[in-house]
Design a protein around this motif. Sequence first.
Motif, PDB file in Angstrom:
ATOM      1  N   LYS A 241      99.889  15.162  24.228  1.00  0.00           N
ATOM      2  CA  LYS A 241      98.536  14.908  23.742  1.00  0.00           C
ATOM      3  C   LYS A 241      97.783  16.240  23.821  1.00  0.00           C
ATOM      4  O   LYS A 241      97.653  16.823  24.893  1.00  0.00           O
ATOM      5  N   VAL A 242      97.330  16.736  22.684  1.00  0.00           N
ATOM      6  CA  VAL A 242      96.773  18.085  22.598  1.00  0.00           C
ATOM      7  C   VAL A 242      95.242  18.030  22.601  1.00  0.00           C
ATOM      8  O   VAL A 242      94.634  17.327  21.788  1.00  0.00           O
ATOM      9  N   PHE A 243      94.643  18.808  23.505  1.00  0.00           N
ATOM     10  CA  PHE A 243      93.185  18.854  23.635  1.00  0.00           C
ATOM     11  C   PHE A 243      92.660  20.229  23.228  1.00  0.00           C
ATOM     12  O   PHE A 243      93.364  21.236  23.310  1.00  0.00           O
ATOM     13  N   LEU A 244      91.389  20.272  22.829  1.00  0.00           N
ATOM     14  CA  LEU A 244      90.738  21.522  22.472  1.00  0.00           C
ATOM     15  C   LEU A 244      90.428  22.338  23.721  1.00  0.00           C
ATOM     16  O   LEU A 244      89.890  21.806  24.695  1.00  0.00           O
ATOM     17  N   THR A 245      90.750  23.615  23.689  1.00  0.00           N
ATOM     18  CA  THR A 245      90.476  24.478  24.840  1.00  0.00           C
ATOM     19  C   THR A 245      88.989  24.549  25.136  1.00  0.00           C
ATOM     20  O   THR A 245      88.562  24.479  26.293  1.00  0.00           O
TER      21      THR A 245
ATOM     22  N   ASP B 278      87.616  17.662  26.765  1.00  0.00           N
ATOM     23  CA  ASP B 278      87.516  16.202  26.780  1.00  0.00           C
ATOM     24  C   ASP B 278      87.745  15.612  25.392  1.00  0.00           C
ATOM     25  O   ASP B 278      87.720  14.388  25.217  1.00  0.00           O
ATOM     26  N   ARG B 279      87.975  16.485  24.407  1.00  0.00           N
ATOM     27  CA  ARG B 279      88.203  16.015  23.039  1.00  0.00           C
ATOM     28  C   ARG B 279      89.591  16.436  22.549  1.00  0.00           C
ATOM     29  O   ARG B 279      90.081  17.515  22.869  1.00  0.00           O
ATOM     30  N   LEU B 280      90.168  15.564  21.752  1.00  0.00           N
ATOM     31  CA  LEU B 280      91.501  15.830  21.210  1.00  0.00           C
ATOM     32  C   LEU B 280      91.453  16.909  20.131  1.00  0.00           C
ATOM     33  O   LEU B 280      90.522  16.946  19.325  1.00  0.00           O
ATOM     34  N   TRP B 281      92.455  17.790  20.157  1.00  0.00           N
ATOM     35  CA  TRP B 281      92.646  18.687  19.012  1.00  0.00           C
ATOM     36  C   TRP B 281      93.279  17.868  17.886  1.00  0.00           C
ATOM     37  O   TRP B 281      92.832  17.912  16.753  1.00  0.00           O
ATOM     38  N   ALA B 282      94.293  17.109  18.211  1.00  0.00           N
ATOM     39  CA  ALA B 282      94.948  16.160  17.312  1.00  0.00           C
ATOM     40  C   ALA B 282      96.167  15.604  18.037  1.00  0.00           C
ATOM     41  O   ALA B 282      96.637  16.184  19.007  1.00  0.00           O
TER      42      ALA B 282
ATOM     43  N   ALA C  73     102.816  22.054  20.318  1.00  0.00           N
ATOM     44  CA  ALA C  73     103.364  21.384  21.505  1.00  0.00           C
ATOM     45  C   ALA C  73     104.445  20.421  21.048  1.00  0.00           C
ATOM     46  O   ALA C  73     104.240  19.222  20.962  1.00  0.00           O
ATOM     47  N   MET C  74     105.604  20.961  20.755  1.00  0.00           N
ATOM     48  CA  MET C  74     106.681  20.173  20.148  1.00  0.00           C
ATOM     49  C   MET C  74     107.994  20.432  20.868  1.00  0.00           C
ATOM     50  O   MET C  74     108.389  21.577  21.056  1.00  0.00           O
ATOM     51  N   LEU C  75     108.650  19.348  21.285  1.00  0.00           N
ATOM     52  CA  LEU C  75     109.993  19.449  21.854  1.00  0.00           C
ATOM     53  C   LEU C  75     110.934  18.712  20.920  1.00  0.00           C
ATOM     54  O   LEU C  75     110.675  17.569  20.535  1.00  0.00           O
ATOM     55  N   MET C  76     112.030  19.378  20.554  1.00  0.00           N
ATOM     56  CA  MET C  76     112.957  18.818  19.571  1.00  0.00           C
ATOM     57  C   MET C  76     114.347  18.639  20.150  1.00  0.00           C
ATOM     58  O   MET C  76     114.775  19.415  20.998  1.00  0.00           O
TER      59      MET C  76
ATOM     60  N   ALA D 200     101.558  13.492  28.865  1.00  0.00           N
ATOM     61  CA  ALA D 200     101.690  14.961  28.836  1.00  0.00           C
ATOM     62  C   ALA D 200     100.479  15.539  28.102  1.00  0.00           C
ATOM     63  O   ALA D 200     100.205  15.172  26.963  1.00  0.00           O
ATOM     64  N   HIS D 201      99.756  16.434  28.752  1.00  0.00           N
ATOM     65  CA  HIS D 201      98.542  17.009  28.175  1.00  0.00           C
ATOM     66  C   HIS D 201      98.684  18.522  27.998  1.00  0.00           C
ATOM     67  O   HIS D 201      99.225  19.212  28.858  1.00  0.00           O
ATOM     68  N   VAL D 202      98.160  19.026  26.872  1.00  0.00           N
ATOM     69  CA  VAL D 202      98.211  20.449  26.553  1.00  0.00           C
ATOM     70  C   VAL D 202      96.847  20.876  26.026  1.00  0.00           C
ATOM     71  O   VAL D 202      96.209  20.144  25.265  1.00  0.00           O
ATOM     72  N   LEU D 203      96.397  22.071  26.442  1.00  0.00           N
ATOM     73  CA  LEU D 203      95.196  22.678  25.874  1.00  0.00           C
ATOM     74  C   LEU D 203      95.619  23.644  24.772  1.00  0.00           C
ATOM     75  O   LEU D 203      96.530  24.451  24.967  1.00  0.00           O
ATOM     76  N   HIS D 204      94.938  23.558  23.632  1.00  0.00           N
ATOM     77  CA  HIS D 204      95.323  24.397  22.490  1.00  0.00           C
ATOM     78  C   HIS D 204      94.108  25.127  21.944  1.00  0.00           C
ATOM     79  O   HIS D 204      93.064  24.527  21.702  1.00  0.00           O
ATOM     80  N   GLU D 205      94.262  26.431  21.755  1.00  0.00           N
ATOM     81  CA  GLU D 205      93.234  27.243  21.116  1.00  0.00           C
ATOM     82  C   GLU D 205      93.669  27.492  19.687  1.00  0.00           C
ATOM     83  O   GLU D 205      94.576  28.285  19.430  1.00  0.00           O
ATOM     84  N   GLY D 206      93.054  26.786  18.764  1.00  0.00           N
ATOM     85  CA  GLY D 206      93.505  26.813  17.380  1.00  0.00           C
ATOM     86  C   GLY D 206      93.204  28.094  16.638  1.00  0.00           C
ATOM     87  O   GLY D 206      92.326  28.880  17.007  1.00  0.00           O
TER      88      GLY D 206
END
Length: 205
Positions: free
Chosen positions: A18-22, A26-30, A65-68, A109-115
Amino acid sequence: HLTERLASDGDLGIITAKVFLTETPDRLWAVGGVFTGQRVVELGAGERDVGAYDDARLDFVYGCAMLMRAEMFRQIGGFDERFFLYYEDIDLCLRARAAGWSVGMAPSAHVLHEGSKSTRGEPSIKVYHHARSRLLFFSRHLRQAKMLFAASELAFVARQIATHLVAGEAGNAVAYVRGTIDGLRSRMVGQTPGGTAVAASEHGA
């Protein structure tokens, strides 16, 4: 969390966090999205996380944030190298689904992403690659007659160019035209990942 989820589901080819905005954690990036055959529909972008998408069916997730699963990656030929920026992850996911694999998210699983880190400060580069990759993506995946696609794409490109010109962004307008033309050239090459046709059969067959 991602490896555990991938190991527990043999049909799962791609898993994301689950990707959040840096800047606003508290908000989802997507969380990914769905493809209708005509539109890419992103889920959760900018929304507060209330678990609304924890069990959502996903057609695609994002490469930040992708595991294949290695078996899946080899089977479909990996990423299409014609995509340099944008849409390469969505293209990969749709080809994986076409080959019988599922795509999912591990909500714990949570990740912070700087777009847009790759193109920050270079808007014309972002515009160019978005135009180029968009044309490549829809020319492959759009479920629509070719003539209808050509007409709708021409109208879309014209709107984008007009929007940039009205905003005084002549450089971005030129970049969009260049991206579209280069996308057409790359599409004409027609090479699939690995130089072979993408498998459409169920995995494990």
